[in-house]
Design an enzyme around this catalytic site. Structure first.
Site, short mmCIF file in Angstrom:
data_model
loop_
_atom_site.label_atom_id
_atom_site.label_comp_id
_atom_site.label_asym_id
_atom_site.label_seq_id
_atom_site.Cartn_x
_atom_site.Cartn_y
_atom_site.Cartn_z
CB SER A 25 -0.96 -0.03 1.19
OG SER A 25 -1.86 1.05 1.14
CG ASP B 85 -3.67 3.94 -1.26
OD1 ASP B 85 -4.22 3.73 -2.37
OD2 ASP B 85 -3.86 3.21 -0.27
CG ASP C 162 -3.05 -0.60 -2.25
OD1 ASP C 162 -3.07 0.57 -1.81
OD2 ASP C 162 -3.60 -1.55 -1.65
CG ASP D 56 -6.65 0.17 -1.18
OD1 ASP D 56 -5.89 1.16 -1.05
OD2 ASP D 56 -6.69 -0.75 -0.35
#
Length: 454
Positions: A99, A243, A245, A247
């Site tokens: 992440s 961010d 990743d 999500d």
């Protein structure tokens, strides 16, 4: 002696430094453990742009295949694209990402078929136990048949699914600056937003897991400075940051001012409720603004308050049949997306809401941003339990003050509230405070901090 993976296996995922805390040999064991715990006959795997991700992802696939399980690799993807694949293909999935963590980290977010979460209480503890045992006894025996590993591209299908949920074709033309932070937004945004009435100004779309421009964590104000400046320079209608990743999404208005995730939660909740005929349950965690349950009720919905963390939100989404859920951390969950979180779908809702009327974003979100909030303030403490007890003692019994311990300690009065909760992984207490005006919020915040740091 078996390895101790307590520092690697967290509450919701696997996350640690590569190769110091884990490597491809351990990833292979995680692959075997994942299929044993889920009972899967086939799985889907994706990965982000970190240098270590392709190797770890392929090792996990090998471990799963040795147990006779077929593996579909979707390659480079955002976490919500992996959730899409898990939902659409009805397969358990694993996403290799850390992440917003720095470049030396990597991790695995795992889910069951239909993007159902795998956390400590839903399989992750058993996976850890198996892997720890195998580090001592050796890898499990292979199945009689080795699974087949194949590749599949899901990006176009993922984009089409998102666009089917929010109609942007008739909005007014908007100029939007998008900061992908060298993360997976640079991979997904061009396809998702292609052909829409948008002038997209890209920032840091080059996939680079070393994060050369800034950390891919838009909740840290230092990481949206470039976006804020660019929005003002371009005269854009808004800015969106993802961010690492992709999500989570974070929004700034036409002045470059941050829009609180609580305001976004309230805005999207009102749209989802309208879509469902003014009925439905909306989940919000206990440190989102008072404005969220207020807006939900005003739009005919039923707000349900829950603990912080995606496994709690997803469990409540499933239990209540909720249509939407939002967190202070800019995670947004949708019934139409297998109860999983997707920053991209939230971003599409913001674009549709803004483009469906003539005013600026600052004016649109003002109705959803009603109170003064402190944001999350972390304090390092030696004795989390002792400090929480001191806060409880200070406020317990005060007239007009209520205490609850759903998650940490929440103290509520007529004009203010605050929550203090311990970090699961560090010696920290996290404070969030809100009040009807800035002066009251500052007073409440400082009183609480005085006890926490006392």
């Amino acid at each position: 002696m078996a390895a101790d993976l307590s520092q690697l296996v967290k509450a919701y995922d696997v996350r640690g430094v590569v190769p110091d805390q884990w490597d491809e040999s351990l990833a292979e064991l995680f692959g075997a453990a994942f299929v044993q715990v889920t009972g899967a006959s086939a799985i889907v795997i994706g990965h982000d742009m970190r240098p270590s991700s392709p190797g770890l992802s392929r090792a996990f696939a090998r471990g799963a295949a040795t147990q006779g399980v077929d593996v579909t690799e979707i390659g480079l993807c955002s976490t919500d694209q992996l959730y899409y694949a898990s939902g659409a293909l009805n397969l358990p999935g694993a996403m290799f990402t850390a992440s917003h963590n720095p470049a030396q980290y990597n991790g695995i977010k795992m889910c069951r078929a239909g993007a159902a979460p795998v956390g400590q209480d839903t399989g992750l503890a058993e996976i850890r136990e198996l892997v720890e045992g195998w580090t001592e006894s050796g890898a499990p025996a292979p199945a009689a048949r080795t699974g087949v590993i194949t590749q599949r591209d899901t990006l176009e299908d993922y984009a089409a699914h998102l666009r089917s949920l929010v109609d942007l074709t008739s909005i007014r033309h908007l100029k939007v600056v998008v900061d992908a932070g060298n993360g997976m937004g640079g991979h997904t945004v061009p396809t998702v937003l292609a052909g829409l009435p948008l002038d997209v100004v890209p920032m840091y779309f080059e996939l680079d897991g070393t994060f050369p421009n800034h950390e891919a964590n838009p909740l840290d104000p230092a990481n949206i400075v470039d976006l804020q400046k660019r929005v003002r320079e371009e005269g854009a209608d808004l800015g969106i940051a993802f961010d690492g990743d992709a999500d989570r999404c974070f929004v700034v208005d036409e002045h470059g001012a941050p829009v609180s995730p609580s305001a976004i939660t309230a805005l999207v909740a009102s749209r989802e409720l309208a879509k469902h005929g003014g009925k439905g349950t909306v989940i919000h965690n206990l440190i989102t603004s008072w404005s969220v349950p207020e807006v939900v009720k005003e739009n005919g919905g039923t707000p349900v308050r829950t603990r912080v963390g995606h496994s709690f939100i997803k469990a409540e989404m499933a239990r209540t049949g909720a249509i939407f859920g939002g967190e202070h951390s800019a995670h947004y969950y949708f019934k139409d997306f297998w109860n999983a979180d997707t920053g991209m779908l939230a971003a599409l809702h913001v674009l549709a809401a803004l483009g469906g009327q003539d005013g600026p974003l600052s004016g649109l979100v003002a109705q959803y941003d009603r109170y003064a909030g402190s944001g999350e303030i972390n304090s390092t403490v030696a004795d989390q339990t002792g400090r929480l007890a001191a806060i409880k003692a200070a406020y317990e019994g005060q007239e007009g003050v209520e205490l609850d311990e759903l998650d940490g300690l929440t103290v509520t009065a007529a004009d203010w509230w605050f929550n203090v909760r311990p970090s699961n992984t560090e010696p920290l207490l996290r404070l969030n405070a809100e009040a009807r005006d800035e002066a009251t919020m500052a007073k409440v915040r400082d009183e609480a901090l005085g006890i926490i740091r006392g």
